[in-house]
Design an enzyme around this catalytic site. Sequence first.
Site, PDB file in Angstrom:
ATOM      1  N   ASP A 189       0.831  -1.193   0.000  1.00 13.33           N
ATOM      2  CA  ASP A 189       0.000   0.000   0.000  1.00 13.33           C
ATOM      3  C   ASP A 189       0.874   1.253   0.000  1.00 13.33           C
ATOM      4  O   ASP A 189       1.878   1.325   0.712  1.00 13.33           O
ATOM      5  CB  ASP A 189      -0.887  -0.031   1.262  1.00 13.33           C
ATOM      6  CG  ASP A 189      -1.908   1.079   1.297  1.00 13.33           C
ATOM      7  OD1 ASP A 189      -2.721   1.174   0.351  1.00 13.33           O
ATOM      8  OD2 ASP A 189      -1.903   1.863   2.264  1.00 13.33           O
ATOM      9  N   GLU A 199       1.494  -0.486  -5.078  1.00  8.43           N
ATOM     10  CA  GLU A 199       0.522   0.563  -5.391  1.00  8.43           C
ATOM     11  C   GLU A 199       1.331   1.844  -5.567  1.00  8.43           C
ATOM     12  O   GLU A 199       1.781   2.451  -4.594  1.00  8.43           O
ATOM     13  CB  GLU A 199      -0.501   0.737  -4.272  1.00  8.43           C
ATOM     14  CG  GLU A 199      -1.531   1.813  -4.611  1.00  8.43           C
ATOM     15  CD  GLU A 199      -2.301   2.331  -3.408  1.00  8.43           C
ATOM     16  OE1 GLU A 199      -3.451   2.765  -3.586  1.00  8.43           O
ATOM     17  OE2 GLU A 199      -1.743   2.342  -2.289  1.00  8.43           O
TER      18      GLU A 199
END
Length: 547
Positions: free
Chosen positions: A206, A260
């Site tokens: 993330d 990401e």
Amino acid sequence: MTPWWRHAAIYQIYVRSFADGDGDGTGDLAGVRDRLPYLRELGVDALWFTPWYTSPMADGGYDVADYRDIDPLFGTLSEAGQLIDEAHAQDLRVLVDLVPNHCSDQHRWFRQALADGPGSAARERFWFLPGRGDHGELPPNDWHSYFGGSAWTRITEADGTPGPWYLHMFAPQQPDLNWEHPDVRAEFEDILHFWLRLGVDGFRIDVAHGLAKKPGLPDVGAAPDPTDLPYQDIDDVHDIYRSWREILDGYDGDRIFVGEVWLPTAEQFARYLRPDELHSAFNFDFLCCAWDAGALRGVVDSTLAAHAPVGAPPTWVLSNHDTIRHVTRYGRADTSFDMGDKRLADPSDPVLGRRRARAAALLTMALPGGIYVYQGDELGLPEVQDLPDELLQDPTYVRSEGLDRGRDGCRIPLPWGSGSHTLGFSPEGATAEPWLPQPADWARLSVEAQTADPDSFLTLYRRGLALRGERLTGLPETLAWVENGPESGPDTVCFDRPGGFRCVVNLGDTALPLPRAATVLLTSAPLDRTPDGFLLPADTCVWLDLN
């Protein structure tokens, strides 16, 4: 042999909304375990689980309180181990979400930092800074949270006096970790080992571009350069990933990192995919691209060009848990996506959106590299845009003072059947309501309804993924644009892959003739038949065998 991850079809599971196994209205690991045969039959190669860790759920689990345990909402650590083993038995690999930029304000480290007081060593694991102004009443710098408002929150000390400010690039319940501190680095290296030993096949990282911060945390300024922001894409972040890659490479089984990475240039993006860093990253340029032939061809070309120098495989994704579902986007006048302006009020034609979404699905499956399928994509689920205000749970709704309706509309529990008030999301006889309400007309979109329909979204995905596995995986990660011929032109996306495979997408208004000698493998919508052969209708994709 080509590593599995270079061409994998990876299915994203938002656990809370996938399937409820215990009847409490919230998706859980028991529900996922029950549906593993469905996922195997769908034809995907791996599962990516959004955070399942212990969490207060201030941001859907991306506020992690314990990285080594499962939240009771979802089950137990023992169940997670069983799920991983059962997935492997179904030839499904398992990726878990790692959230290293920030943790929860309920994490033991942050609670200790508050309790230990000013100047404590515990506070050095975060970004605690004195405020500006005569009395420290102003934030330390001008940074803004991705969720709206200031990226800083001031604490009150145990004696009641105003204290320093702490950094949170997302919600206040998500304090940023200080990656300059050795404790932070050591902790996450141990977390990697913990889950690798449990058997996971990799990690989705993330906010992979955000861990390191520019020394001194300088102001962004009134006219910031998007390629040089002080809170993202700082060179030190690459040292972190190089050290992680050494850990991962020490385990067998082709385990991977997926990043990401939201960055403005291809050059910045590609640095994360160097051979000793991450294996792949999400292709947000493609997700955000309008339904326009020229724009799509441009994104495909730029994607292939960005990945080639570092030898990484491209990826293709249409939706995820943070974006407007593409069935809804493609039914709008403006079909592009902008994270900063989701345009939820824009009207959408559901028939047009579904037709284009079917074509887009086959397009992504035909492109070289890997693909991601967000749960419900295979059912053609639209964005739910009329959730009552009091049910919205996404922190972006509160932080933006209601200007951004948030991401709850793409996180609605899946419809599995039509015989209960939860559309099969919960077990038969369960009385609890789903944690977010499902539209009543979703019964027609359920897995049960679509399984028996040869023309359904689900059938299209199953056939497309099966053919992709038979014809396309393992081929070179290249394509050749078709420049001449009746099926090529300014309103088409038309390319060949080795072995006589051709993909044609008609994004124009006029039906196009197809080569008479070609065999039709699969279409997103019925073709028009004429005495001279087949015509490809508007907003339709076809796969052809030129042999």
